[in-house]
Design an enzyme around this catalytic site. Structure first.
Site, PDB file in Angstrom:
ATOM      1  CB  SER A   1     -37.261  48.647  34.330  1.00 45.83           C
ATOM      2  OG  SER A   1     -36.619  47.877  35.059  1.00 45.83           O
TER       3      SER A   1
ATOM      4  CE1 TYR B   1     -39.157  51.851  38.871  1.00 44.12           C
ATOM      5  CE2 TYR B   1     -38.333  49.754  38.312  1.00 44.12           C
ATOM      6  CZ  TYR B   1     -38.542  50.942  38.070  1.00 44.12           C
ATOM      7  OH  TYR B   1     -37.417  51.465  37.068  1.00 44.12           O
TER       8      TYR B   1
END
Length: 239
Positions: free
Chosen positions: A134, A147
């Site tokens: 990400s 996350y």
């Protein structure tokens, strides 16, 4: 990498970014095995012409079952895309079991699948491991510490794995999407990249043999980080 004729496994491949990666790989001539948990979405993927395997990769038993299901099959490409978020807010209740599942799915599962499939990948004339991290692996947001931490961990693992496999027939690509329009980001108010375009860019990076795919706005974040990590972190921590 020439995609045509290859066999690819895409985890989290029945929805969102994973499904779009699978579609672009199939369009490029690959045979694609989609791995997911939802029976309805797996049935839809099967109707599109994908092979499917049902599996929950948020635990060791699910990862080992997938490796077993793939035993003896010639796998050329492993796309570790499956992932989830988990709420961690010091000012609100949080679910430690959900956090544990998130950490396992986002970090442990890719490592375990690579360990289980690496001998087979090394035996292929040309192979690739794609780890989907990400833009938040570059600089974290305060809204998603778990996350962000898992994606940063997978990013570091991917860099080290690439160095270990240098000079072999197994290429390692890290794909760093921005915020993408998926079910997981429904509540995110920011502008989102369409999932089909994200999948297209990742597969294009695979075909080009790149080491890193900074997708969409992640390219700008990476450029800022290369100039000033402090500025990138200050911007993203409030994102």
């Amino acid at each position: 990498m020439r995609i045509s004729g290859k066999t690819a496994v895409v985890t989290g491949g029945s929805d969102g970014i994973g499904l779009e990666i699978a579609r672009h790989l199939k369009a490029a001539g690959a045979g694609v095995i989609v791995v997911g948990r939802d029976p309805g979405r797996l049935a839809a993927a099967l109707a599109e012409g994908f092979d499917t395997i049902a599996g929950d990769l948020s635990n060791a038993a699910g990862c080992d079952a997938l490796v077993g299901a793939l035993a003896g099959r010639p796998i050329d490409i492993l796309v570790n895309n499956a992932g989830m978020g988990a709420t961690f807010d010091v000012n609100a209740p949080f679910d430690l079991a959900e956090i544990d599942r998130c950490i396992y799915l986002n970090v442990n599962a890719p490592i375990r699948l690579i360990a289980g499939l690496l001998d087979g990948l090394r035996a292929r004339p040309e192979a690739m491991i794609v780890n989907v991290t990400s833009g938040l692996a570059i600089a974290p947001s305060a809204k998603g510490p778990v996350y962000c931490g898992t994606k940063a961990g997978l990013r570091s693992f991917t860099m080290a794995l690439r160095a270990q496999l240098a000079g072999t027939r197994v290429h390692v690509l890290e794909a760093l999407p921005p915020v993408v329009e998926t079910r997981m980001t429904e509540a995110n108010p920011h502008n989102k990249m369409p999932a089909p375009e994200c999948g297209r860019q990742i597969v294009a990076a695979m075909q080009a043999g790149r080491k890193q795919a900074n997708v969409g706005m992640t390219a700008l974040l990476n450029a800022v980080y290369n100039v000033s990590p402090a500025i990138a972190r200050r911007v993203m921590i409030r994102y």
